[in-house]
Scaffold this motif. Sequence first.
Motif, PDB file in Angstrom:
ATOM      1  N   LEU A  77       0.827  -1.201   0.000  1.00 26.85           N
ATOM      2  CA  LEU A  77       0.000   0.000   0.000  1.00 26.85           C
ATOM      3  C   LEU A  77       0.871   1.264   0.000  1.00 26.85           C
ATOM      4  O   LEU A  77       0.481   2.288  -0.566  1.00 26.85           O
ATOM      5  N   VAL A  78       2.063   1.177   0.591  1.00 25.87           N
ATOM      6  CA  VAL A  78       2.970   2.330   0.603  1.00 25.87           C
ATOM      7  C   VAL A  78       3.281   2.756  -0.828  1.00 25.87           C
ATOM      8  O   VAL A  78       3.271   3.942  -1.151  1.00 25.87           O
ATOM      9  N   ALA A  79       3.531   1.795  -1.709  1.00 21.67           N
ATOM     10  CA  ALA A  79       3.815   2.114  -3.112  1.00 21.67           C
ATOM     11  C   ALA A  79       2.617   2.809  -3.748  1.00 21.67           C
ATOM     12  O   ALA A  79       2.771   3.820  -4.438  1.00 21.67           O
ATOM     13  N   THR A  80       1.439   2.295  -3.517  1.00 21.97           N
ATOM     14  CA  THR A  80       0.220   2.891  -4.076  1.00 21.97           C
ATOM     15  C   THR A  80       0.062   4.332  -3.603  1.00 21.97           C
ATOM     16  O   THR A  80      -0.256   5.225  -4.402  1.00 21.97           O
ATOM     17  N   LEU A  81       0.316   4.562  -2.332  1.00 24.08           N
ATOM     18  CA  LEU A  81       0.178   5.907  -1.775  1.00 24.08           C
ATOM     19  C   LEU A  81       1.225   6.863  -2.337  1.00 24.08           C
ATOM     20  O   LEU A  81       0.922   8.028  -2.621  1.00 24.08           O
ATOM     21  N   LEU A  82       2.452   6.380  -2.519  1.00 20.07           N
ATOM     22  CA  LEU A  82       3.507   7.227  -3.091  1.00 20.07           C
ATOM     23  C   LEU A  82       3.209   7.558  -4.549  1.00 20.07           C
ATOM     24  O   LEU A  82       3.370   8.700  -4.984  1.00 20.07           O
TER      25      LEU A  82
ATOM     26  N   ALA B  74       0.283   7.699  -5.897  1.00 17.92           N
ATOM     27  CA  ALA B  74      -0.835   8.642  -5.897  1.00 17.92           C
ATOM     28  C   ALA B  74      -0.357  10.073  -5.664  1.00 17.92           C
ATOM     29  O   ALA B  74      -1.000  11.027  -6.098  1.00 17.92           O
ATOM     30  N   ARG B  75       0.790  10.226  -5.028  1.00 24.84           N
ATOM     31  CA  ARG B  75       1.382  11.551  -4.793  1.00 24.84           C
ATOM     32  C   ARG B  75       2.261  11.997  -5.961  1.00 24.84           C
ATOM     33  O   ARG B  75       2.899  13.028  -5.899  1.00 24.84           O
ATOM     34  N   GLY B  76       2.339  11.150  -6.987  1.00 29.78           N
ATOM     35  CA  GLY B  76       3.128  11.506  -8.156  1.00 29.78           C
ATOM     36  C   GLY B  76       4.581  11.075  -8.071  1.00 29.78           C
ATOM     37  O   GLY B  76       5.401  11.481  -8.900  1.00 29.78           O
ATOM     38  N   LEU B  77       4.905  10.240  -7.095  1.00 30.52           N
ATOM     39  CA  LEU B  77       6.278   9.764  -6.942  1.00 30.52           C
ATOM     40  C   LEU B  77       6.455   8.435  -7.674  1.00 30.52           C
ATOM     41  O   LEU B  77       5.494   7.710  -7.918  1.00 30.52           O
ATOM     42  N   ASP B  78       7.678   8.121  -8.009  1.00 27.55           N
ATOM     43  CA  ASP B  78       8.001   6.900  -8.751  1.00 27.55           C
ATOM     44  C   ASP B  78       8.382   5.810  -7.753  1.00 27.55           C
ATOM     45  O   ASP B  78       9.445   5.876  -7.129  1.00 27.55           O
ATOM     46  N   ALA B  79       7.499   4.843  -7.576  1.00 24.91           N
ATOM     47  CA  ALA B  79       7.729   3.758  -6.623  1.00 24.91           C
ATOM     48  C   ALA B  79       7.394   2.424  -7.275  1.00 24.91           C
ATOM     49  O   ALA B  79       6.447   2.324  -8.053  1.00 24.91           O
ATOM     50  N   THR B  80       8.182   1.416  -6.952  1.00 27.27           N
ATOM     51  CA  THR B  80       7.913   0.060  -7.389  1.00 27.27           C
ATOM     52  C   THR B  80       8.219  -0.877  -6.228  1.00 27.27           C
ATOM     53  O   THR B  80       8.898  -0.495  -5.278  1.00 27.27           O
ATOM     54  N   THR B  81       7.718  -2.096  -6.318  1.00 26.22           N
ATOM     55  CA  THR B  81       7.870  -3.052  -5.228  1.00 26.22           C
ATOM     56  C   THR B  81       8.611  -4.305  -5.688  1.00 26.22           C
ATOM     57  O   THR B  81       8.701  -4.577  -6.883  1.00 26.22           O
TER      58      THR B  81
END
Length: 114
Positions: free
Chosen positions: A16-21, A23-30
């Motif tokens: 969920l942390v990735a999804t939230l990041l 949603a803020r426009g940040l580049d995240a992958t898991t």
Amino acid sequence: MTIFAQIYIDEDVDILVATLLIARGLDATTARQQKTLGELDPQQLSFAASMGRCMLTHNRLDFEKLHTSYVLNNQTHAGIIIAKRRNPYEIAERVAMLLDTLTADEIANQLLYI
């Protein structure tokens, strides 16, 4: 100069942390998205470094040792963020604040705690 760090989230951090990041426009992958579940910590950090991504983990002891090893061996990584176990919303908020404060270049090769 790279402005925003890209995040690679270890499998022990709630996805969920990735999804939230994101949603803020940040580049995240898991690790799940990258199909690296079950890889050992040295391989996880090496993978993140090869992609130029900052590692986000809860695993303080192992990643402190890995960071020290990288420093002693003149290896580079894009940064390691160690998050205390909290709810995913608070972790995402703390990561976002960190990324708003420091550039990717400032995070590179650093061991940071949130």
